[in-house]
Design an enzyme around this catalytic site. Structure first.
Site, mmCIF file in Angstrom:
data_model
loop_
_atom_site.group_PDB
_atom_site.id
_atom_site.type_symbol
_atom_site.label_atom_id
_atom_site.label_comp_id
_atom_site.label_asym_id
_atom_site.label_seq_id
_atom_site.Cartn_x
_atom_site.Cartn_y
_atom_site.Cartn_z
ATOM 1 N N SER A 1 1.005 -0.963 0.047
ATOM 2 C CA SER A 1 0.009 0.075 0.083
ATOM 3 C C SER A 1 0.920 1.109 0.049
ATOM 4 O O SER A 1 1.680 1.382 -1.043
ATOM 5 C CB SER A 1 -0.857 -0.250 1.291
ATOM 6 N N ASP B 1 -9.002 -4.980 -5.962
ATOM 7 C CA ASP B 1 -8.449 -3.827 -4.983
ATOM 8 C C ASP B 1 -9.012 -2.447 -5.385
ATOM 9 O O ASP B 1 -8.687 -1.923 -6.305
ATOM 10 C CB ASP B 1 -6.957 -3.732 -5.072
#
Length: 715
Positions: A560, A644
């Site tokens: 991330s 995602d």
């Protein structure tokens, strides 16, 4: 078109193939990635974006590209001679019973348990400590492939009704299901299109939740920026849910949440436009038509109400206290000028909780837990004696409880549960996992190294005792450095397997994180973001200078915001590491804010639209925009999920395409795209094990190993 080179050194030879890797190779073609003339202009500067078409997650063309990339990637990974051995060892070590801390609701004690290799934890319950347990909710039955997970649950005040959220395919979008906790029967229609939401009950009548209007276009990538708080009354349709906050232009915020006080008197509403800093409002639900009252009307700090006694509010805040403090104020006039210190700020970051009529204050001391117990008058009762040096959490329970259960872990101690007598202040071991791993064989040491600008940064380095510091130890340097997130010591089954093989695992507490409060966080944001990368680079240099490892045996990893960290570090210092492992990364810093909730990350990053200086700064480190022709980048395995919807996979797609096009030398650049998977939460255990086998296999193989390091040491 670029090529990757797959080593065919025979398994069972010397541990490292050395020069053979560049000589004995078979060429594999990367899939063709077309370039389209797409150009954006920022403050008079033209920026090409040839892979913009990969942002369309609904196009057949993107789908075809994903399949082609995965074919090349999995073909490469499956040829690694010890990959299957790694997967088998991961599965074997993973296969032990894991139990979560119990909690009481209504007439039952509930707890989560995983028998070993179950894809999702199962919720059990029992009438008393000594009674037999029954399965209450089994998320493994939510879907055939285990990719639908439990995304949160909350009981009504009497414990007779449960509202729980599910996530499908790893998406941040949730559905809320209401169940009769006694009979386990579904009570009403499922609530749809819920996102970034808690579930907070008002007594037994209904609950508050948050969501966005369903976006036009792609549900996985379209921008969501007006969050709304709703109240759902049991037995009614979602169409009739009452909009509480967020429906007007004045109330437009990206993140809105609601929380009801334990006595059901107050509703507290948080409203923010970024992941840091927010407004705080309240409503007195005892009034017939409760009006919105402002507690804090700006977004410069973070504050929330942790508890109340009648009209006396206890507020946790970093207003005028970067490390946080607890203040009190009367609900009749709750503005900051009336706040009174209850537990003042200290030099360490405070994370408080309540249980059994007491406050428990966890302080981070150089990223390690220290816990104290206070009464409701602010008097220190005791310092809680913890089982060791590490991370303790979960010091919460209802006011009427006389015991609480907390967890303790560190990098070499599997998470254990302790039972704590609240009045006496004594702990006893409640559950210790039976795992085939001996913590006594490993050591975890904390060091402090100096970053580029002279800042001292802590790092915990964990490895097997007796490891020779000869510069040849395979090492994973893991980092995050953002969003006020603190990396505290915790056990990982995957990292245990890595260390079993003689690997070193190092975690620095970079600026941008929350380990030293708001000032430490802010020092790694916007025009100071380079500090984070410098801290990470300095950590790598420390490990190399002190012979823990060398550039030939160093891998950098992060997910991330940590994926951004890896992408920026490998493009700035490609010679520093042998392997780079960016996972679900934020990699296009000029466009991140145009997808889903990305605009909410602007506190940390700033945006390319802010001003020319911010644009130039972002362009200066944006990984997608800093891949250069003729540079030999480390062996890279980019990982992401096709579902995602937090950090959209287009970031990873575009970065991989740039690297494949411009890579010089023989180091492979692969992208592993997990299908029917999101940002990470709720990923089935089976998929997680496969991912780690691929990541560790790729890492060791590209460090020159043709058999596992442990096997070679035993010969």
């Amino acid at each position: 078109m670029k090529k990757i080179l797959m080593s065919i050194c025979a398994a069972g030879t010397l541990v490292s193939c050395g020069d053979q890797i560049s000589k004995n190779t078979t060429a594999l073609d990367y899939p063709e990635t077309k370039k389209v003339d797409t150009v954006d202009t920022y403050f008079g500067t033209e920026v090409k974006d040839p892979y913009r078409w990969l942002e369309d997650d609904r196009s057949a063309e993107t789908e075809t590209w994903v399949k082609a990339q995965n074919e090349v990637t999995f073909d490469y990974l499956q040829k690694i001679p010890f990959r299957e051995e790694l997967e088998n060892r991961l599965s074997a070590l993973w296969n032990y019973e894991k139990i979560g801390a119990p909690f009481k609701e209504g007439d039952y004690i509930y707890f989560a348990k995983n028998d070993g290799l179950q894809n999702q934890y199962v919720i059990y319950r029992k009438k008393s400590e000594d009674a037999p347990a029954e399965v209450f909710l089994d998320p493994n039955k939510f879907s055939e492939d285990g990719t639908t997970s439990l995304g949160g649950m909350n009981f009504s005040e009497d414990g007779k009704t449960l509202a729980y959220a599910i996530s499908e395919g790893g998406s941040d979008w949730r559905k809320i299901i209401v169940m009769d906790a006694e009979t386990k029967e579904i009570k009403e229609d499922t609530l749809q299109n819920v996102k970034f939401s808690g579930i907070s009950w008002k007594g037994n009548e209904g609950f508050y939740y948050s969501s966005y209007d369903k976006p036009e276009g792609s549900e996985l990538s379209a921008k969501t920026d007006q969050h709304k708080l709703y109240y759902h009354e049991l037995g009614t349709s979602q169409d009739d849910d009452k909009l509480i906050f967020g429906g007007t232009e004045d109330q437009k915020h990206r993140y809105v949440g609601g929380s009801v006080s334990d006595d059901n008197r107050y509703l507290f509403i948080s409203a923010r436009n970024s992941t840091s800093g927010g407004k705080l409002f309240m409503m007195d639900l005892s009034e017939e038509n409760p009006k919105l009252k402002t507690i804090l009307g700006h977004e410069e700090t973070d504050s929330y109400v942790i508890d109340n006694v009648d009209s006396k509010l206890y507020i946790v805040t970093n207003l005028d206290a970067p490390n946080r403090r607890i203040v009190t104020v009367d609900a009749s006039n709750p503005a900051p000028e009336n706040w009174v210190d209850f537990i003042p700020e200290t030099e360490n970051v405070l994370t408080p909780s309540t249980a059994g009529g007491y406050f428990f204050t966890e302080y981070m001391v150089d990223a390690v837990s220290n816990v104290k117990q206070y009464d409701y008058e602010g008097k220190l009762i005791r310092e809680v004696e913890l089982p060791g040096v590490g991370s303790a959490g979960g010091f919460s329970a209802k006011e009427e409880e006389d015991v609480l259960y907390y967890s303790f872990t560190n990098y070499v101690t599997p998470g254990s549960i302790y039972k704590y007598q609240i009045e006496e202040g004594t702990s006893e071991l409640y559950n210790k996992p039976a795992i085939d791993f001996n913590p006594e064989d490993y050591t975890s040491e904390q060091v402090f190294y100096t970053s580029k600008d002279g800042t001292k940064v802590p790092m915990i380095i964990t490895y097997k005792k007796g490891t020779e510091m000869n510069g040849k130890n395979p090492t994973i340097l893991y980092g995050y450095g953002g969003f006020n997130i603190s990396l505290t010591p915790s056990f990982s089954i995957a990292n245990a397997v890595w260390m079993e093989q003689g690997g070193i695992y190092a975690v620095p507490n970079l600026r941008g994180g929350g380990e030293y409060g708001k000032d430490w966080h802010d020092a790694g944001t916007k025009l100071q973001k380079q500090n984070v990368f410098d801290d990470f680079i300095a950590a790598a240099e420390y490990l190399i200078e002190n012979n823990y490892t060398s550039s030939d045996y160093l891998a950098i990893r992060g997910g991330s915001n940590g994926g951004l960290l890896v992408g920026a570090t490998m493009t700035q210092r490609p010679e520093l590491m042998k392997v780079a492992l960016p996972a679900v990364g934020v990699l296009d810093m000029l466009r991140y804010h145009t997808f889903t909730a990305g605009a909410g990350w602007a506190y940390d990053y700033g945006t390319a639209q802010d001003n020319e200086e911010m644009f130039n700064y972002l362009k200066g480190y944006s990984p997608v925009h800093n891949v250069k022709e003729g540079v030999e980048y480390p062996a890279t395995l980019v990982t992401t999920g096709d579902h995602d919807d937090r950090v959209v996979p287009a970031h990873s797609f575009k970065f991989a395409a740039e690297l494949q096009d411009k890579q010089s030398g023989d180091n492979p650049v692969l992208i592993r795209i997990e299908t029917n998977a999101g940002h990470g939460a709720g990923t089935p255990v089976s998929k997680t094990i496969e991912q780690y086998a691929d990541i560790f296999g790729f890492t060791l193989y590209n460090m020159g190993y043709t058999q596992l390091p442990k096997a070679s040491q035993e010969q």
